[in-house]
Design a protein around this motif. Structure first.
Motif, PDB file in Angstrom:
ATOM      1  N   GLY A 119      -1.305 -35.549 -10.784  1.00  0.00           N
ATOM      2  CA  GLY A 119      -0.786 -36.639 -11.576  1.00  0.00           C
ATOM      3  C   GLY A 119      -1.776 -37.793 -11.623  1.00  0.00           C
ATOM      4  O   GLY A 119      -2.848 -37.759 -11.023  1.00  0.00           O
ATOM      5  N   SER A 120      -1.398 -38.831 -12.348  1.00  0.00           N
ATOM      6  CA  SER A 120      -2.265 -39.985 -12.526  1.00  0.00           C
ATOM      7  C   SER A 120      -2.383 -40.782 -11.230  1.00  0.00           C
ATOM      8  O   SER A 120      -1.391 -41.096 -10.583  1.00  0.00           O
ATOM      9  CB  SER A 120      -1.688 -40.884 -13.629  1.00  0.00           C
ATOM     10  N   ARG A 121      -3.638 -41.073 -10.851  1.00  0.00           N
ATOM     11  CA  ARG A 121      -3.877 -41.912  -9.684  1.00  0.00           C
ATOM     12  C   ARG A 121      -4.904 -42.966 -10.065  1.00  0.00           C
ATOM     13  O   ARG A 121      -6.089 -42.849  -9.772  1.00  0.00           O
ATOM     14  CB  ARG A 121      -4.357 -41.063  -8.492  1.00  0.00           C
ATOM     15  N   PRO A 122      -4.439 -44.009 -10.763  1.00  0.00           N
ATOM     16  CA  PRO A 122      -5.370 -44.995 -11.306  1.00  0.00           C
ATOM     17  C   PRO A 122      -6.093 -45.777 -10.217  1.00  0.00           C
ATOM     18  O   PRO A 122      -5.585 -45.954  -9.108  1.00  0.00           O
ATOM     19  CB  PRO A 122      -4.456 -45.909 -12.137  1.00  0.00           C
ATOM     20  N   ILE A 123      -7.308 -46.248 -10.565  1.00  0.00           N
ATOM     21  CA  ILE A 123      -8.114 -47.018  -9.623  1.00  0.00           C
ATOM     22  C   ILE A 123      -8.103 -48.503  -9.960  1.00  0.00           C
ATOM     23  O   ILE A 123      -8.859 -49.273  -9.373  1.00  0.00           O
ATOM     24  CB  ILE A 123      -9.564 -46.492  -9.613  1.00  0.00           C
ATOM     25  N   ASP A 124      -7.229 -48.903 -10.882  1.00  0.00           N
ATOM     26  CA  ASP A 124      -7.239 -50.290 -11.332  1.00  0.00           C
ATOM     27  C   ASP A 124      -6.917 -51.270 -10.208  1.00  0.00           C
ATOM     28  O   ASP A 124      -7.459 -52.378 -10.160  1.00  0.00           O
ATOM     29  CB  ASP A 124      -6.265 -50.483 -12.507  1.00  0.00           C
ATOM     30  N   THR A 294      11.052 -39.334  -2.660  1.00  0.00           N
ATOM     31  CA  THR A 294       9.780 -39.744  -2.069  1.00  0.00           C
ATOM     32  C   THR A 294       9.528 -41.226  -2.336  1.00  0.00           C
ATOM     33  O   THR A 294       9.930 -41.763  -3.365  1.00  0.00           O
ATOM     34  CB  THR A 294       8.602 -38.934  -2.631  1.00  0.00           C
ATOM     35  N   SER A 295       8.873 -41.871  -1.385  1.00  0.00           N
ATOM     36  CA  SER A 295       8.545 -43.296  -1.545  1.00  0.00           C
ATOM     37  C   SER A 295       7.449 -43.658  -0.552  1.00  0.00           C
ATOM     38  O   SER A 295       7.203 -42.922   0.407  1.00  0.00           O
ATOM     39  CB  SER A 295       9.786 -44.168  -1.322  1.00  0.00           C
ATOM     40  N   PRO A 301       7.359 -39.057   2.645  1.00  0.00           N
ATOM     41  CA  PRO A 301       6.024 -38.992   2.028  1.00  0.00           C
ATOM     42  C   PRO A 301       5.908 -37.929   0.952  1.00  0.00           C
ATOM     43  O   PRO A 301       6.387 -36.803   1.098  1.00  0.00           O
ATOM     44  CB  PRO A 301       5.098 -38.679   3.213  1.00  0.00           C
ATOM     45  N   THR A 302       5.223 -38.275  -0.125  1.00  0.00           N
ATOM     46  CA  THR A 302       5.003 -37.325  -1.216  1.00  0.00           C
ATOM     47  C   THR A 302       4.233 -36.093  -0.761  1.00  0.00           C
ATOM     48  O   THR A 302       4.455 -34.995  -1.264  1.00  0.00           O
ATOM     49  CB  THR A 302       4.264 -38.009  -2.384  1.00  0.00           C
ATOM     50  N   LEU A 325       6.138 -40.561  -7.018  1.00  0.00           N
ATOM     51  CA  LEU A 325       4.743 -41.010  -6.989  1.00  0.00           C
ATOM     52  C   LEU A 325       3.850 -40.278  -7.981  1.00  0.00           C
ATOM     53  O   LEU A 325       3.089 -40.914  -8.719  1.00  0.00           O
ATOM     54  CB  LEU A 325       4.172 -40.881  -5.571  1.00  0.00           C
ATOM     55  N   PHE A 326       3.920 -38.935  -8.017  1.00  0.00           N
ATOM     56  CA  PHE A 326       3.006 -38.156  -8.861  1.00  0.00           C
ATOM     57  C   PHE A 326       3.799 -37.278  -9.825  1.00  0.00           C
ATOM     58  O   PHE A 326       4.599 -36.442  -9.394  1.00  0.00           O
ATOM     59  CB  PHE A 326       2.075 -37.297  -8.005  1.00  0.00           C
TER      60      PHE A 326
END
Length: 413
Positions: A119-124, A294-295, A301-302, A325-326
């Motif tokens: 899934g998306s794991r942005p680095i912003d 999950t949280s 944990p995810t 999360l994902f």
């Protein structure tokens, strides 16, 4: 090793000792860039992700050597321009180098990171935090260019990202002035990283809470350090016992709070911990769980979610798991259905009707999903053939061999 053949329904018995957590070791390796002195880590697992991180810091000019479970690193000289971006593209945790490189050299040039496609794991959040600390960042190409020595400031995270918290914390450790991180992640791996930096001579307080204060320091020493044990690997062995039945002893088990243990216990797995030793036993069908969500820590944990999902495929009734999360974390459910699992996924929620799984030919497509397939195969009727095991090797130090020592029937191809 690319494939496993697993014959199911063999009880597990014996002892296993946990090594250090992958999610602790990887940022600790990055943090070695803060000091010119030698650092020695103990209990380090032999993983492909760890090997990749070692290769990366060596490309920067550091000396690093792993011998068994001991890892020695010395970063006497560092050249940020020489980072091997081909390796960066393979491993998500390569981005941890950003904060430490900026603290040490005032510049960093790093490719957008790789890793599992869950899934998306942005680095912003990483980058916005570093910008708050005065770092000039150019994202106009695949190579992210960062220039400027970090300056202490107030940084607020809109989400408690573990990676962003760790990156900002490492940058702040060598920054001029004081940095306060609000909305910080609270995972045990955060506290472990802070503990390590403090052993080197850093001044970090509040790690493990949502407000972390970092007093910048320009001189760091060496250390001998033993990272915390791997709570996800611990959950893997608990899930394996829940599925295959039997009784095992887990040595060097986590002594910090872990909601995974409470969730597995609520399903009927007997877990008794004394100090850093846990006895895990399961003799009959586990109970379903009405709802698990999950949280971030201290929630469920995810990374343990796929393991629990596989275990609940054998429960006596219906369970529901929601992944927050994902968005692609349930990709492995398609493979479980090949094993006759009754699992329906609607968006980020899975409904699981427990029963008996059959052996099948399945493929691991990410680290935790692959481990979940191995767990599922341990309780299945007949033979399972699992390919894509290279994903599992990113986070498990010879999991098939350890399970075989406990009584599982596993052969490697």
């Amino acid at each position: 090793m690319n494939k496993l053949i697993i014959s199911g329904k063999n009880k597990l018995n014996g002892k296993v000792r946990l090594t250090a957590a992958k999610n602790a070791v990887l940022p600790l390796i990055a943090a070695c860039l803060l000091t010119r002195e030698e650092v020695v880590f103990y209990d380090v697992p032999e993983l492909s992700d760890v090997a990749a991180m070692i290769e990366l810091i060596k490309s920067l000019g550091c000396r690093a050597e792993q011998c068994g479970n001991m890892l020695a690193i010395k970063c006497e000289s560092v050249d940020p321009k020489k980072i091997d971006n081909d390796v960066v593209r393979k491993i998500r945790s390569s981005f941890f180098l950003l904060g430490a490189l900026l603290a040490r050299t005032g510049e960093a040039y790093i490719h957008t990171p790789g890793g599992c496609e869950i899934g998306s794991r942005p680095i912003d959040l990483h980058l916005s935090g570093l910008r708050r600390m005065g770092v000039a960042i150019d994202e106009s190409s695949e190579i992210i260019s960062c220039k400027g020595s970090p300056k202490g400031n107030f940084v607020t995270l809109s989400y408690p990202s573990v990676g962003a918290t760790e990156n900002i914390m490492m940058a702040a450790a060598g920054a001029d002035g004081c940095t306060v991180i609000y909305g910080a992640a609270k995972e045990p791996e955060i506290a472990d990283l802070a503990s390590f930096i403090n052993v080197l001579g850093g001044r970090i307080s509040g790690a493990g809470t949502d407000v972390i204060t970092v007093e910048g320091c320009r001189k760091f020493g060496g250390a001998d350090y033993r990272p915390i044990p791997d709570r996800v690997v611990c959950s893997t062995y608990i899930a394996a016992v829940a599925v295959a039945k039997g009784e095992i002893i887990i040595e060097n088990s986590p002594q910090f709070y872990d909601s995974s243990l409470l969730v597995f216990a609520s399903a009927g797995v007997k877990i008794k911990s004394v100090g850093n030793v846990s006895r895990v036993k399961c003799v009959g069908k586990i109970s379903p769980i009405s709802s698990v969500i999950t949280s971030p820590y201290p929630g469920f944990p995810t990374d343990s979610q796929p393991l629990l999902t596989s275990a609940l495929c054998y429960a006596d009734g219906q369970s529901k798991i929601t992944e927050t999360l994902f968005e692609s974390r349930f990709r492995f459910a398609d493979e479980l259905r090949k094993m006759k699992a009754d699992i329906r996924v609607n968006g980020r929620t899975a409904i699981i009707n427990g029963g008996q799984l059959d052996g099948a030919v399945v493929t691991a497509r990410d680290l935790r999903g692959g481990a979940a397939l191995i767990v599922a195969a341990l309780g299945a009727e007949g033979i399972s053939r699992i390919s894509g095991i290279q994903h599992v090797e990113r986070g498990y130090d010879n999991l098939p061999k350890t399970l075989s020592m406990l009584g599982a029937k596993i052969s490697e191809l």
